[in-house]
Design an enzyme around this catalytic site. Structure first.
Site, PDB file in Angstrom:
ATOM      1  N   LYS A 114     -11.966   0.462   6.026  1.00 10.69           N
ATOM      2  CA  LYS A 114     -12.329  -0.330   4.841  1.00 10.69           C
ATOM      3  C   LYS A 114     -13.439  -1.339   5.171  1.00 10.69           C
ATOM      4  CE  LYS A 114      -8.680   1.929   3.377  1.00 10.69           C
ATOM      5  NZ  LYS A 114      -8.797   3.227   2.764  1.00 10.69           N
ATOM      6  N   TYR A 143       0.846  -1.202   0.000  1.00  7.91           N
ATOM      7  CA  TYR A 143       0.000   0.000   0.000  1.00  7.91           C
ATOM      8  C   TYR A 143       0.888   1.261   0.000  1.00  7.91           C
ATOM      9  CZ  TYR A 143      -2.808   3.730   1.967  1.00  7.91           C
ATOM     10  OH  TYR A 143      -3.396   4.943   2.189  1.00  7.91           O
TER      11      TYR A 143
END
Ligand SMILES: Cc1ncc(COP(=O)(O)O)c(C=O)c1O
Length: 392
Positions: free
Chosen positions: A206, A109
């Site tokens: 998320k 990420y």
């Protein structure tokens, strides 16, 4: 009799007695807690006695989320943080000091690259990167200063799957700890501590929240490791907000059901788009064509592979950018894991820090788009994404 303002403040601060427990965890929207004496406060601030003193240190709504996530991840304890990156920061700084090295995947990420380059580097903590799908390469990359191996259960955005069990065994044999960012899988699909990881990190923003309406994070592990991480969170001010912790708790209740639907929708979309007009490749661990499909079946629960897929568009960067403008059901926005399908172009957003060569070594082509498959009807998503991918 005290004046009106005094009475109003006292009257409005009276906490109700609740003989019947509420079905949901209340939002303890308070910065501070009344104590009986100085000794009580001192004990609370040092975490030597049960209770709460100040919400940067702890708060009952945070504690409920921490306990819930610890239970679901099979951890002793947890700490809820202001964001996924606050959890990553606490994980890294609770283990590494100046002179140590963090080893992370080349496909990671983009926020981790920001942490490495803009924060860790200035603190004397070095970072190196390796293809963590290649066990021998990881063994060779562990050096004398390496103290922590960072993994993502499923990598953002390339969907590489980490063989947590094999990598943890390798790392531990070299006195290296392992932290796993389990954001893409969520505890419904994978519990990395059971596979040998020392710490698990989440962006609760998320899948755990699941509705794109909160920013939060969490870190789970043994009581000692979490206490060390909590010291970073408390002293650096990375604590969660009670309201966001409440939203994450609410999301947790439907996580399993949502992950089933994210997974079945994503598989249907991935299968339909593989080989479609304008699409060079679809990367999704649930596809038989994914190079780690067998590993994904072992690491992830019940044959599910989550909601994240990467689509390599045949026409390069321009095609990737045009795709984002053409979707009608999906929404062009950064982030992932919500009920709505989101599309983004990593090369120009989450991974914009990477040069072309770094993008290539991380397995990202300039035309790659990331799709967070939501809970809409899969037929609508297939029609929308196929139309957006079709060459102009
Ligand atoms: C895999 C992964 N980890 C961590 C983060 C950081 O989370 P947050 O934005 O909550 O700080 C993200 C955000 O996109 C992510 O995708």
């Amino acid at each position: 009799m005290p004046g009106f303002s005094t009475r109003a403040i006292k009257a409005a601060s009276r906490v109700p007695r609740v003989p019947q427990p509420p079905v949901n965890v209340p939002i303890y929207q308070t910065s501070t807690f009344e104590v009986a004496d100085a000794a009580e406060l001192a004990g609370l601030l040092e975490f030597e006695r049960e209770g709460h003193s100040y919400s940067r240190h702890s708060n009952p709504t945070h504690a409920a989320l921490e306990d819930a996530l610890a239970e679901l991840e099979g951890a002793d304890a947890g700490v809820a943080t202001a964001s996924g990156m606050a959890a990553a920061h606490a994980a890294v700084l609770s283990i590494l000091s100046s002179g140590d090295e963090l080893l992370m995947p080349t496909a990671v990420y983009g926020g981790m690259l920001g942490l490495a380059r803009r924060v860790l580097d200035r603190s004397g903590i070095a970072t190196s990167a390796v293809d963590t799908t290649d066990i021998e390469a990881v063994a060779a990359a562990i050096g004398p200063r390496t103290r922590l191996l960072w993994l993502e259960t499923i990598s953002n955005p390339t969907t590489a799957v980490a063989d947590v069990e094999a990598l943890a065994e390798l790392a531990h044999a070299r006195d290296v700890l392992v932290a796993v960012d389990n954001t893409f899988a969520s505890p419904a699909l994978c519990t990395p501590l059971a596979l040998g990881a020392d710490l698990v990190v989440h962006s609760t923003t998320k899948y755990i929240g699941g509705h794109s309406d909160l920013i939060g994070g969490a870190l789970l592990g043994s009581a000692d490791r979490v206490a060390a991480a909590r010291a970073v969170v408390v002293n650096a001010g990375g604590n969660a907000s009670p309201f966001d912790a409440f939203l994450a708790l609410r999301g947790l209740k439907t996580l399993a059901m949502r992950m089933e639907r994210h997974s079945s929708n994503a598989l249907a979309v991935a299968q339909a788009l593989e080989g479609a007009d304008g699409i060079a490749a679809v990367r999704y661990p649930g596809l038989v064509s994914h190079r780690q499909h067998d590993l994904a079946q072992r690491v992830l629960r019940d044959g599910m592979a989550g909601g994240m897929l990467a689509i390599e568009l045949a026409g390069g960067r321009e095609h990737g950018e045009r795709f984002l403008e053409r979707v009608r059901v999906a929404v062009h926005a950064t982030s992932l894991g919500g009920v709505e399908t989101l599309v983004s172009h990593p090369a120009s957003s989450s991974h914009r820090q990477l040069r072309a060569a770094d993008l290539a070594s991380a397995g990202m082509s300039p035309g790659m788009v990331r799709v967070s498959i939501g809970l809409e009807e899969s037929a609508d998503l297939i029609e929308d994404l196929a139309a957006a991918a079709r060459p102009a």
